[in-house]
Design a protein around this motif. Structure first.
Motif: not given
Length: 355
Positions: A283-289, A272-273
């Protein structure tokens, strides 16, 4: 009307970063060539494995965007073209967007008519019309494979020295086609699966796939989800989310507190980003660690299977174009037709177009 008067269609190259699908394959361009005169934007099919030469052999003409924009009546693409691309005011744009998002019908003579294929979802009587569900299923499948790759496993039921490795726990939040396919894919890989959704009618769909249903009633579900994630599901390793509200941003199902309680190494794919995300930190089109977990906000997962996704998209779009364009090659947008009415959103006034 002369049979030789045909719609002039432009097949566009996708402009969304990372999008590799194409709206029509060369095979379907060839099948439609008796009704439609095709021009295609050079390189439009390369990401899906289709060369310019294949489109030329199917009868289409290669051109740049400026020429395709000035010489076409109908433009087709997978995604809605970016706003900086200018099209003739009398033209029609056909693409897959969001059926829940309002599409304003512009006054005649000001802007092109935008038709969202997603509005045909669930419409009976038109073969292949439900393109959005097919693409969602491919996205759900790709989401699980991507999550498994990020998690660092190749198969949840790997056997070592005659014994099975403990199976992965996977949860899908949502009961839409993408979430259901994610459950099915994870189940086929041997995962123990759980399903959650904001509605009682989803229980049967989730349980048919062998998953345990977590939802109860709309008033209790979020509290139940919080308890499950802090209790029985605290060891869940793969999560997909795809719960959305019509015309609004996606509800936050996993806030920071809930995310902090997940096991380190957990991978979440937030489908659902594009609508804001079901995780507070998506975050749309990002990978969050964060908190030792990984939240994937990719909006191009279907492009990881671009060839197959494009084949399904093209098959449905060909059927739709055969419905909208008559044997003489004229595009008829009749508000009395159920398909056109759905595309125009509840029968908004149609503009009639032909070449």
């Amino acid at each position: 009307m002369s049979k030789f008067i045909r719609v002039r269609a432009g097949l566009l190259r996708e402009t969304h970063p990372g999008e590799r699908r194409v709206a029509l394959t060369p095979d379907d361009v060839g099948r439609l060539s008796e009704r439609i005169s095709f021009r295609f934007e050079r390189g439009c099919g390369v990401g899906a494995g289709h060369s310019d030469d294949a489109y030329i052999a199917a009868g289409a003409e290669p051109v740049d965007f400026a020429e395709i924009a000035s010489s076409s009546d109908l433009f087709v693409s997978v995604r809605q073209p970016i706003a900086t691309r200018a099209f003739p005011a009398t033209s029609v744009l056909l693409f897959l967007g969001w059926k829940t998002a309002p599409i304003a019908i512009p006054p005649t003579g000001q802007q092109p008519l935008h038709l969202d294929i997603a509005r045909l979802s669930g419409l009976p009587g038109l073969k292949g019309a439900d393109i959005s569900s097919g693409q969602a299923a491919i996205t759900g499948h790709a989401a699980v494979l991507e999550a498994a790759r990020q998690f660092g496993i190749s198969h949840p039921m790997l056997m070592v020295d005659g014994s099975f490795v403990r199976p992965v726990k996977m949860a899908a939040l949502g009961s839409d086609p993408a979430s259901l396919q994610a459950l099915a894919t994870a189940r086929r890989l041997g995962a123990v699966t759980f399903g959650f959704d904001l509605g009682n009618d989803s229980q049967a769909r989730i349980e048919r796939l062998g998953a345990k249903f977590l939802g109860t009633s709309p008033e209790q579900e979020l509290g139940r989800l919080r308890r499950e994630l802090s209790g029985p599901l605290s060891k869940v390793q793969l999560i997909t989310t795809n719960v959305m509200n019509p015309d609004r941003t996606a509800p936050v199902l996993l806030d920071e507190e809930m995310l902090s309680q997940l096991s380190p190494g957990t991978v979440i794919v937030d489908l659902a980003s594009e609508s804001g995300g079901n995780c507070a930190l998506t975050r749309a089109d990002q990978t969050t660690d964060i908190f030792g977990i990984r939240i994937i906000g990719s909006t191009t997962l279907a492009s990881q299977e671009a060839a197959e996704a494009s084949r399904h998209f093209s098959d449905g779009l060909r059927n739709l174009l055969e419905h909208l364009i008559d044997a003489h090659g004229a595009l008829r947008l009749d508000g009395g037709d159920s398909v056109t009415a759905a595309l125009l959103d509840e029968g908004s006034p149609a503009r009639h177009a032909s070449s």
